[in-house]
Design an enzyme around this catalytic site. Sequence first.
Site, mmCIF file in Angstrom:
data_model
loop_
_atom_site.group_PDB
_atom_site.id
_atom_site.type_symbol
_atom_site.label_atom_id
_atom_site.label_comp_id
_atom_site.label_asym_id
_atom_site.label_seq_id
_atom_site.Cartn_x
_atom_site.Cartn_y
_atom_site.Cartn_z
ATOM 1 N N GLY A 492 19.937 86.335 42.051
ATOM 2 C CA GLY A 492 19.879 87.662 42.942
ATOM 3 C C GLY A 492 21.201 88.454 42.567
ATOM 4 N N GLN A 493 22.253 87.735 41.880
ATOM 5 C CA GLN A 493 23.549 88.214 41.682
ATOM 6 C C GLN A 493 23.524 89.477 40.552
ATOM 7 O OE1 GLN A 493 22.273 85.778 40.020
ATOM 8 N NE2 GLN A 493 23.764 84.587 38.926
ATOM 9 N N ALA A 534 29.638 78.468 40.897
ATOM 10 C CA ALA A 534 31.223 78.626 40.656
ATOM 11 C C ALA A 534 31.653 80.211 40.256
ATOM 12 C CB ALA A 534 31.721 77.688 39.616
ATOM 13 N N GLY A 743 31.190 86.567 42.617
ATOM 14 C CA GLY A 743 29.970 86.321 43.498
ATOM 15 C C GLY A 743 30.259 85.533 44.816
ATOM 16 N N GLU A 744 30.853 84.574 44.651
ATOM 17 C CA GLU A 744 31.379 83.658 45.960
ATOM 18 C C GLU A 744 32.700 84.190 46.800
ATOM 19 O OE1 GLU A 744 30.900 79.158 44.455
ATOM 20 O OE2 GLU A 744 32.197 80.463 43.321
#
Lengths: 788, 154
Positions: A492-493, A534, A743-744
């Site tokens: 999805g990223q 990560a 992303g995180e």
Amino acid sequence: MTKQTTDPVGKSVPRIDAYDKVTGAVQYVDDLQFGPGLYYGKLVHSPHAHAIIKKVDVSKALAVPGVKAIVTGEDTPHRMGLYMQDRYIFARDRVRYYGEPVAGVVAISEEIAEQAAKLVEVEYEVLQPVFDPYEAAQPDAPLLHPDMAEYQWPPFIFPEPGTNISEHFKLRKGKVTDEGVDPEVWAQCAAIVEKTFRLPQIQHVPIEPHVAVARWDLSGEVTLWSPSQSPFAQRDLLAQGLGIPHGNVRVISPYVGGGFGGKAGISIEANVVVMAKAVKGHPVKVRMTREEEFFCTNVRQSLYAHTKIGCDKDGHVLAMETAYYFGGGGYNDYGVNIARAAGYSCTGPYSIPNVKGDSHSVYTNTPIGSAMRGFGMPEIHWGIEQIMDRLADEIGMDPAEFRRINCVKTGDTILTGMKMPAVDLVQCIDKVTEAINWGKEEPPSAPHKKRGKGIAIMWKAPAMPPNPGSSAIVRFNEDATVNVYVGAQDIGQGAFTVAAQMAAQVLGIPYEWVRVSVNPVDTKYSPYEWQTVASRITWSMGNAVRAAANHARTQILEIVAKYWDEDPADLDIKNGVVISYKSEREQPLKKMVVYGLPNENYEGWQGGPIIGSGKFMPTYVTNLDPDTGQGARAVVHYTVGAQAIDLEVDTETGEVEILKIASAYDVGKAINPDLVMTQIEGGAVHGMSSAFEGMFFDENGRLKNPSLVDYKIATAMDIPKEIHGDIVETPLEDGPWGARGVGEHVMVQTAPAIANAIYNATGVRFDDLPLSAEKIYRAIHAQEEQEQ
Amino acid sequence: MLHEITLNVNGELHIVPVKSHHTLLTVLREQLGITSPKRGCENGECGACTVLYDGKPVNSCMVLAVEAEGHVIETVESLAKNGELHPLQKSFIEHNAVQCGFCTPGMLMSAKGLLAENPHPTEEEIKHALAGNLCRCTGYVRIIDAIKDVADHS
């Protein structure tokens, strides 16, 4: 091919997967068709959080018509694990959490499997469970893994056999001993804040629950279809756990319906493979119900944090002592590495001269605590970012200014002794404070509401082994369109989109000419990728794609240069045409990239089909001293960012309404700025939601809220009124075009930013998550009573 | 027990034997091969299985297949006509309203149902219409923008 986007890196081209996703054409694992030979499986779960298995009797279940096989721990004699090899695929001697798979039933239908699963009789001797990570770390706590000394683990993990501690990372910097920071340093502090924080386990809640299909062929080849962030890591674990060659294991992973770390590593997949072994030749499908998804797949770890930080009268942070106890659950998947990551980043994004940090992963009788978006970081930032706010308050400094002074800056020697790679966190702070009118008091919308603003900053390094690799292949077609092959996953990223952008940029062709041939990722055909975790893919896969495209580009230029009798250095590829800056000649890529070029009068040919391959692996990460956590280079890099929040608290209900979240992250280089923005927006809502989420267990360890009614995630009704994002670009030395991951990071500091804003609005602080309207209401009214 | 029923799905009639307890979602996915409605919770909580049922969005996991006989069922597969995407589909692409994509079919059907009833909804009305469709990736922002864009330009 009407639209042609040249030089696509840095442009917000549309997602490469969007068309298939809006038409329903995309297939997820449960959408794949396996024909009438498909069997279904159901897991039998432990009804106890901690117990010895005395006896398993499958005879009644096996007698149900339609049941094909039942497997138990008897069938899985080898221990397996991502870092610690600490679990059997099906429990053998002991169960360590409520819901642990004890047996698997295979039948011709899901209904039959479900009915038969209820007839599997297991005799248990119930043991004392322990749920709280701090209690579990005490010497007299019930021991979950008495055989820990026999387990295998990598050299950078430091378990303490004879206890429940599966990892203890020690960080010692400056004037510090194992007892703590030198009292003289504390004596220089004008303000010291010492607090204990607790966070519950929470769940990823991907909208696609876990599902796996496995087939074990008579030839010995094993195929697993799973929505996976880690197809290659799953292949590795399965080959090890089953004692079969890697080449005999094939993991096929089509699109993933939400990962967030929950579909990294391994959870039910190994169970399904073992179930398939019992019915060779038949594919077996196991789908988690939403209820099972909550307690039988990996979750985010709980945390007990005790942290003390001090600063001088000018606001310089001088010292920190912190002890983290992560509730790892019954087994480790990523768990030990989460504690390790929280250890080597234990200060949060601050330069602090004297640090004593101890980070533990502790076995607890709860579901397996593992990777979730930003692992370790959202948990530790919850406490750190509130203490920093309190310190600023105590010395009378603006909390944003306090952070500007103390935050990590390029070239700083950070807590592990590593030099901080280039980042601009101050600019991130400036962006979010500007976006939110920081310092300007604004009125609430009603007399019974209180309005406040809060800020929090963050850092996070990709937490992984020192040498995770990526590889990529680019292959030209006759018309100069290109197929790009990667083993990374699009969860999805937007990984596939940036892969296409990067390949097009290097090859000098329009973005629209690139196809990303990775759906599904298939370990039999896709190039190797360690894992899609990560926030490392844009950086690591990106470097591999760039290398592969460069490899192809070099071949093309050499062929044409030789053909024209020119120097390849004078040639370039623009919009699908090789051009010479010297002779101004042109050669379209079309046809030549497969058929080559004919010599004069067709007397022979030059060139041939162009295929480029490339790889990337960081080679510079060093070992850290086990007693101090010091080393030349602990991690590859850090991404940093800031969030500021403007909110209102309803004093009559305790409800919080977020008026605005402003976020800014230093991504190095935004390969696709709008996709970065969608991460920032989605992450802000995920982060907001996480502040109100929690898994709650009864005294026997049974999850009390395993449904979307009782475990609420943010809906469209709950989102902030305004979500603002800024992208900061300080190039990363070894990032493709300077890019690093984001992303995180986008949800790491949201919860403490909310807590700081609630404090600003109400004067009330919260040490424990989740926040809830009830808790906020009670705290506000308790404070009012105290004041009266 | 098996019942032979006729289902009207995306304008086509399907004669299909269904079990009494099977849901419309199960029959669509496993007997008709129409897989855009997703199985997310089977409890009416996540909205990933949303289809239009006589033009109104429903969770197909909460409808028994036998009940659906005589009703008009629409899924995402019916949105594009003659190779041309529906305006909502185009808008979802333009606004990057899609990430992992698992909630997307349900979101599109809820949006279509909303616009059929209320062609020019306010932002609050859009949020309300999507309250039963969970998304963990996007934070809903772009989905709301995409729907609003279609409403504003119709």
